[in-house]
Enzyme design. Structure first.
Site, PDB file in Angstrom:
ATOM      1  N   ASP A 335       0.876  -1.171   0.000  1.00 40.13           N
ATOM      2  CA  ASP A 335       0.000   0.000   0.000  1.00 40.13           C
ATOM      3  C   ASP A 335       0.915   1.224   0.000  1.00 40.13           C
ATOM      4  O   ASP A 335       2.074   1.134   0.403  1.00 40.13           O
ATOM      5  CB  ASP A 335      -0.874  -0.026   1.251  1.00 40.13           C
ATOM      6  CG  ASP A 335      -1.611   1.282   1.464  1.00 40.13           C
ATOM      7  OD1 ASP A 335      -2.285   1.732   0.536  1.00 40.13           O
ATOM      8  OD2 ASP A 335      -1.456   1.856   2.561  1.00 40.13           O
ATOM      9  N   ASP A 535      -1.644  -0.889   6.040  1.00 42.02           N
ATOM     10  CA  ASP A 535      -1.930  -0.416   7.401  1.00 42.02           C
ATOM     11  C   ASP A 535      -3.368   0.015   7.611  1.00 42.02           C
ATOM     12  O   ASP A 535      -3.747   0.351   8.731  1.00 42.02           O
ATOM     13  CB  ASP A 535      -0.999   0.758   7.745  1.00 42.02           C
ATOM     14  CG  ASP A 535      -1.346   2.014   6.947  1.00 42.02           C
ATOM     15  OD1 ASP A 535      -1.864   1.881   5.810  1.00 42.02           O
ATOM     16  OD2 ASP A 535      -1.099   3.118   7.449  1.00 42.02           O
ATOM     17  N   ASP A 539      -6.935  -1.976   3.275  1.00 42.13           N
ATOM     18  CA  ASP A 539      -5.904  -2.955   2.926  1.00 42.13           C
ATOM     19  C   ASP A 539      -6.249  -4.351   3.440  1.00 42.13           C
ATOM     20  O   ASP A 539      -5.692  -5.340   2.954  1.00 42.13           O
ATOM     21  CB  ASP A 539      -4.543  -2.550   3.503  1.00 42.13           C
ATOM     22  CG  ASP A 539      -4.074  -1.200   2.989  1.00 42.13           C
ATOM     23  OD1 ASP A 539      -4.257  -0.944   1.795  1.00 42.13           O
ATOM     24  OD2 ASP A 539      -3.541  -0.415   3.792  1.00 42.13           O
TER      25      ASP A 539
END
Length: 638
Positions: A335, A535, A539
């Site tokens: 990410d 995080d 995600d």
């Protein structure tokens, strides 16, 4: 006098606890001493006494292993190596080889006791987390009086007092006071972290230099510390496929050995007129040397040692499978925000149609004050840094997932968001904006558009700086031959710029949160296995879909719960260390398996060539078991 009694009571309790913890090792050593005593009495021709001592050595030294084997046979109806050892020892005694049988029992029980001890040692760093959990908290009442309550009774919004040297009983934010807190139990970081008003504190950490008042932000069962404890329990109980395979074939293997031994007892004496005593002796030696003790002990001590090593360094795993497989991963997807970048974007450029930057910004600040999104906070922070104050009233605001927000101010309709927002509202970009937008996007900056009554009136450029450790990690992974990919909602130009700056090999741009799962599926089809690092809430589904999900410790609860591995201090370099640890783990497991199988083959060959005695077979076989355990324990200190 009373203090002396308490002192003696405490030490007596500790002594009893020590005996209880190591009772298997104590029984084994006592059995060994009985073997020595029996040998001495036998050498002194005290036959009756030596027989009694040998029987005692069998019963005491072999108690725990015999109990384990019989319980598995009765309750699980499964045969294991303990059954082979029991039969071999009794068989040796039945043909007069009491000494050899007793030595077998002693060394076998000693290796088992050492294995138990090693597992306890390797689990120590994990299990002690549970012991660190606070059980009480000092609750501040409305009248400022203090009540001591169990941590399970704390509610969100409660105020608690944490004195110097006490453990933090809940996750929360500092309301009053300044201190330094030891967060090593959570992050692995040994240096205390300074805390003041507004800073986060975590359950299980140690308050250092001053008293603080904290507002509880999470209930005890939802705290980061409790999630860590759950991860620990999962890791301790989760066996990797390699260990499951060994345990699965252990029963059939034991049956095969027993069948071969039975054939040895029947065929040679009748077909080849062999001496029955010698044949029986060779059969008992085969029972010993063919036992897969070392093979069974090749994996779990090493695996638990590696998990313990990771826990000490701020990396928690839910199971051994993930650590075992990590070094085999050929693709890792990241990410962007909060993972590759710092997650603290800053406004770098402002452009407006009428060059009235200040008025447009005042409206933007009024809108973005209603949001907690990092880009919204960047705009608010930009306004504060330029002393911009707004008195505009937002009468309504609506979040448009993946696009931006819609707000009403003074009956005017405002939109703030990305290119997809403009497309959905059919808003045209003025010609003189195109060139400037292209230049900003080439620099890796995110463009935020401002629309008033369906007309574009402003454009902001925002840049989230890449974390220095991210570049280093990506370079290390690239050197390992691992494909590094970023999955981001940014446009193609921004994604390209960020990827080049960070050193990523590939990028996936303009990806909505719900599309991340599909992108992970595509990557798995293309590369076979994928690790996902993130995080945020958005995600979590992608991490669940990936082969191994890695969550940043400062990320959301959902991401942490969904992941297979947690970086407690959110340090990306721990991923590189985990890859190295995984590589060492697999290397040691391979060493153990090759060595243990080679020893079994060598000892079986020596037995059939009649060049192997029972004591040497015992020493060779059980010695190999002890060696593979000690080899696995090397991971505790690397």
């Amino acid at each position: 006098m009373e203090m002396s009694k308490n002192y003696k009571t405490v030490h007596t309790h500790r002594f009893i606890q020590l005996l209880s913890t190591h009772r298997e090792l104590i029984f084994s050593i006592l059995g060994g001493l009985l073997v020595v005593a029996a040998y001495i009495s036998e050498s002194s021709h005290i036959g009756f006494l030596s027989a009694v001592l040998y029987i005692a050595a069998y019963m005491i030294g072999g108690y725990y292993k015999a109990k384990e084997g019989i319980q598995d046979l009765i309750y699980d109806r499964s045969l294991n190596v303990e059954i082979l050892m029991i039969i071999a020892a009794i068989g040796a005694a039945s043909i007069g080889y009491w000494q050899e049988g007793a030595i077998l029992i002693f060394i076998f029980s000693l290796s088992g006791a050492l294995e138990t001890y090693s597992l306890q040692k390797s689990e120590k760093d994990l299990s002690k987390l549970v012991e660190l959990a606070p059980v009480e908290a000092h609750l501040l009442n409305d009248d400022e009086s203090i009540t001591t309550v169990p941590v399970n009774q704390l509610n969100i919004g409660d105020r608690i007092l944490i004195r110097n040297g006490e453990r933090t009983p809940a996750d929360g934010k500092v309301l009053n006071g300044v201190t330094a807190i030891d967060e090593s139990a959570i992050t692995g970081e040994s240096l205390p972290v300074d805390k003041q008003r507004g800073d986060d504190v975590f359950n299980g950490t140690i308050n250092g230099s001053g008293s603080i008042v904290v507002e509880v932000t999470k209930k005890n069962e939802d705290s980061l510390f409790q999630k860590m404890i759950q991860l620990v329990e999962d890791a301790k109980n989760n066996r990797p496929p390699s260990q499951q395979l060994i345990e699965k074939i252990e029963g059939p293997y034991v049956i095969t050995v027993l069948a071969v031994v039975a054939l040895m007892l029947v065929i040679p004496p009748f077909a080849f007129s062999w001496n029955f005593d010698e044949t029986f002796y060779r059969a008992m030696v085969l029972l010993v040397v063919a036992s897969p003790c070392a093979v069974v002990a090749s994996i779990m001590p090493a695996l638990l040692s590696a998990i313990s090593n990771g826990a000490r360094n701020g990396v928690l795993l839910k199971g051994g499978h993930d650590l075992e497989q990590l070094s085999k991963m050929k693709t890792i997807a990241f990410d962007k925000t909060g993972t590759i970048t710092k997650g603290q974007p800053e406004v770098t450029d402002v452009y407006t149609v009428k060059q009235d930057d200040e008025e447009v910004l005042k409206h933007l600040i009024a809108i973005e004050q209603q949001s907690s999104h990092p880009l919204a906070q960047a705009i608010v922070d930009y306004g504060k840094s330029h002393d911009l104050k707004t008195d505009h009233k937002v009468t309504s605001i609506e979040d448009i997932p993946g696009h931006g927000v819609k707000a009403i101010i003074d009956q005017d309709t405002w939109y703030v968001g990305n290119q997809r927002l403009l497309d959905s509202q059919s808003v045209q970009i003025p010609e003189h904006f195109h060139k400037q937008r292209g230049m900003l996007q080439d620099e890796g900056k995110t463009i935020i558009y401002t629309v008033k009554n369906n007309v574009l009136i402003g454009m902001l450029a925002v840049k989230d700086q890449i974390r220095p450790e991210a570049k280093q990690l990506i370079e290390t992974l690239n050197n390992r031959g691992v494909k590094t990919i970023i999955i981001t909602g940014d446009n193609e130009k921004t994604a390209t710029a960020i990827s080049h700056e960070a050193g990523l090999t590939e990028w996936i741009s303009e990806c909505l949160p719900e599309q991340k799962v599909h992108e992970i599926e595509k990557l798995k089809d293309k590369y076979g296995s994928v690790t996902m690092v993130g995080d945020g809430v958005n995600d979590a589904p992608a991490m669940a879909k990936s082969d191994i999900g890695i969550a940043m410790g400062n990320g959301t609860d959902v991401a942490i719960e969904t992941s297979d591995m947690v970086l407690m201090n959110s340090e990306l370099e721990k991923i590189s260390q985990s890859f190295k640890l995984s590589t060492r783990l697999n290397r040691i497991i391979k060493q153990n398996l090759i060595f243990s199988i080679a020893v079994i083959i060598l000892l079986i060959a020596a037995n059939f060539s009649q060049n192997l005695t029972l004591p040497i077979g015992v020493v060779g076989h059980e010695g190999s078991t002890i060696l593979v355990i000690l080899n696995g324990l090397r991971l505790l200190k690397e």
